[in-house]
Scaffold this motif. Structure first.
Motif, short mmCIF file in Angstrom:
data_model
loop_
_atom_site.label_atom_id
_atom_site.label_comp_id
_atom_site.label_asym_id
_atom_site.label_seq_id
_atom_site.Cartn_x
_atom_site.Cartn_y
_atom_site.Cartn_z
N GLN A 1 0.62 -1.13 0.00
CA GLN A 1 0.02 0.13 -0.08
C GLN A 1 0.89 1.32 0.26
O GLN A 1 0.49 2.18 -0.59
N ALA A 2 1.98 1.36 0.88
CA ALA A 2 2.89 2.39 0.76
C ALA A 2 3.44 2.63 -0.55
O ALA A 2 3.70 3.74 -0.99
N ALA A 3 3.95 1.33 -1.06
CA ALA A 3 4.58 1.63 -2.52
C ALA A 3 3.86 2.04 -3.50
O ALA A 3 3.89 2.71 -4.24
N LEU A 4 2.28 1.68 -3.47
CA LEU A 4 1.25 2.28 -4.32
C LEU A 4 1.17 3.71 -4.29
O LEU A 4 0.99 4.51 -5.30
N VAL A 5 1.04 4.06 -3.06
CA VAL A 5 0.41 5.44 -2.62
C VAL A 5 1.76 6.26 -3.11
O VAL A 5 1.75 7.15 -3.99
N LEU A 6 3.01 5.82 -2.73
CA LEU A 6 4.19 6.67 -3.28
C LEU A 6 4.37 6.71 -4.72
O LEU A 6 4.79 7.77 -5.42
N GLY A 7 4.30 5.48 -5.31
CA GLY A 7 4.27 5.41 -6.95
C GLY A 7 3.46 6.18 -7.69
O GLY A 7 3.70 6.60 -8.54
N ILE A 8 1.93 6.11 -7.12
CA ILE A 8 0.84 6.65 -8.07
C ILE A 8 1.19 8.18 -7.67
O ILE A 8 0.92 9.17 -8.72
N PHE A 9 1.56 8.69 -6.48
CA PHE A 9 1.41 10.24 -6.68
C PHE A 9 2.78 10.77 -6.74
O PHE A 9 2.70 11.91 -7.12
N SER A 10 3.88 10.04 -6.86
CA SER A 10 5.10 10.54 -7.49
C SER A 10 5.28 10.73 -9.17
O SER A 10 5.81 11.38 -9.59
N THR A 11 3.84 10.20 -9.52
CA THR A 11 3.85 10.22 -10.82
C THR A 11 3.21 11.78 -11.33
O THR A 11 3.37 12.45 -12.30
N ARG B 1 5.29 19.59 -3.64
CA ARG B 1 3.90 20.47 -3.47
C ARG B 1 2.84 20.09 -4.51
O ARG B 1 1.66 19.72 -4.09
N SER B 2 3.41 19.16 -5.83
CA SER B 2 2.57 18.74 -6.68
C SER B 2 1.95 17.42 -5.96
O SER B 2 0.81 17.13 -6.12
N GLN B 3 2.66 16.72 -5.28
CA GLN B 3 2.51 15.26 -4.80
C GLN B 3 1.44 15.51 -3.83
O GLN B 3 0.47 14.99 -3.55
N MET B 4 1.69 16.44 -2.70
CA MET B 4 0.72 16.97 -1.42
C MET B 4 -0.49 17.34 -2.35
O MET B 4 -1.77 17.00 -1.53
N TYR B 5 -0.57 18.00 -3.23
CA TYR B 5 -1.93 18.60 -3.73
C TYR B 5 -2.90 17.40 -4.22
O TYR B 5 -3.97 17.13 -4.02
#
Length: 381
Positions: free
Chosen positions: A33-43, A247-251
């Protein structure tokens, strides 16, 4: 009494195997779940992370890269006047509508794409971490574009095919890895091609300016200097690359429905892992209830029995953590083969390890709590 915990684990290992698998299962859920969250929002910040620029300049208050607005052409002059900047480069970002030119074009309809106009110079900064020099040279051909290999099927196109963006003819010059974005397909073209597609004159301004600082210059100090300068060159704001990516990831993570949904699923995963692990350890302790009752009747204090259970929970958690690591490595490798957006950093891995340890500890304490409060005579019946 502590030796008893280890000996019990060794000689009655079959009884503890389900608990180890339960902890491992919870750990895999957390890691993935952590890998998916970081991977999805890193895009969401792929434009920043794939670029070697130290500073980004855009319209004031821009919350994410894909919400950029044009800034005045005079801003570039302001950047070039600063002694701490060695190179400045324009970047145009805009939405587009992709229409394939194949047999499936009529049934497929248009596909929303994110079009990036970049410099084709050999030393250009934009996307230099994913584009080879020969691929950048391909963009010098009018109408040439580059997309991610995983998006070819979404666009109903193949490498070398002709398509249309906003009714302008383009050709897929190359397909590469590392361009998959959040919410749309990323398409890279030259600045001249994008200006032609968007019907934007060359002197009208750009969505962003990216800059590289001189060796020895502090990017933060340069950013503060640019932000504190007079705005006579037009409205603009400067961010460091790291801050703009964050900033982009947090948004996307906290200000959009997609982010709320993913975070909600992460919480559900944690709760499921906690329940599974707790119930499994409760079953193990309940199976040893008579043995604990005999030890308690023989004079062993309940605190000593509690320490035995806590150590058992520790070793079960450690074994489950090893199992989770092995399974997670295999699943992450499989995800990368199928180009699933996954990513992990040291902080996320440490957080998952701490959560697994805390989960096992509190599950063990919860499992022994009711047992230690019970009357030994009642347990021996």
């Amino acid at each position: 009494m502590i030796a008893l915990a280890r000996k019990t684990l060794v000689y009655e290992w079959r009884r503890f195997v389900p608990s180890v698998f339960a902890v491992g299962f919870a750990g895999v859920l957390l890691v993935m779940q952590a890998a998916l969250v970081l991977g999805i929002f890193s895009t969401a910040s792929i434009y920043v992370n794939a670029t070697s620029a130290d500073l980004w300049v855009g319209y004031p208050g821009t919350q994410s890269v894909n919400y950029g607005r044009a800034i005045g052409p005079d801003v570039e002059m302001r950047l070039r006047m600063d002694d701490g900047i060695s190179a400045v480069e324009p970047y145009i970002w805009l939405d587009g509508d992709w229409r394939a030119n194949g047999p499936d074009a009529e049934t497929m309809g248009g596909v929303s794409v994110y079009l990036s106009g970049i410099s084709t110079a050999a030393d250009a900064m934009m996307f230099d971490r994913v584009l080879a020099s020969w691929q950048r040279q391909l963009l010098r051909e009018p109408g040439a574009v580059i997309i991610d290999r995983a998006d070819l099927s979404s666009l109903a196109s193949r490498e070398g095919d002709v398509a249309w963006i906003n009714n302008h003819k383009v050709r897929i010059a190359a397909a590469i890895d590392g361009l998959r974005g959040l919410g749309g397909v990323n398409v890279i073209a030259s600045l001249s091609t994008v200006r032609e597609i968007a019907s934007v004159p060359e002197g009208q301004g750009n969505t962003y300016l990216v800059a590289r600082t001189r060796p020895g210059a502090d990017a933060r100090q340069v950013q503060q200097r640019l932000n504190s300068a007079a705005r006579s060159f037009g409205p603009h704001e400067t961010w460091t690359a790291k801050a703009f990516a964050h900033r982009s990831q947090m948004y996307w993570m906290f200000n959009t429905g997609a982010g709320a949904g993913v975070l909600f699923m992460a919480i559900v995963v944690c709760l499921v892992g906690a329940v599974v692990t707790s119930q499994s350890l409760r079953t193990v302790v309940a199976g040893s209830s008579r043995e604990y009752a005999v030890l308690n009747a023989l004079g062993v204090s309940r605190s000593a029995l509690g320490r035995v259970v806590v150590e058992q929970a520790f070793w079960i958690g450690a074994a489950g953590m090893v199992l989770a690591i092995l399974a997670s490595v295999a699943l992450l490798a499989l995800a990368r083969v199928y180009r699933v957006p996954v990513a992990l950093n040291v902080q996320a891995m440490l957080a998952c390890a701490v959560l697994i340890a805390v989960l096992a500890l509190f599950s063990g304490l919860g499992a022994i709590r009711g047992l230690l409060r019970a009357d030994p005579a009642a347990l021996l019946r």
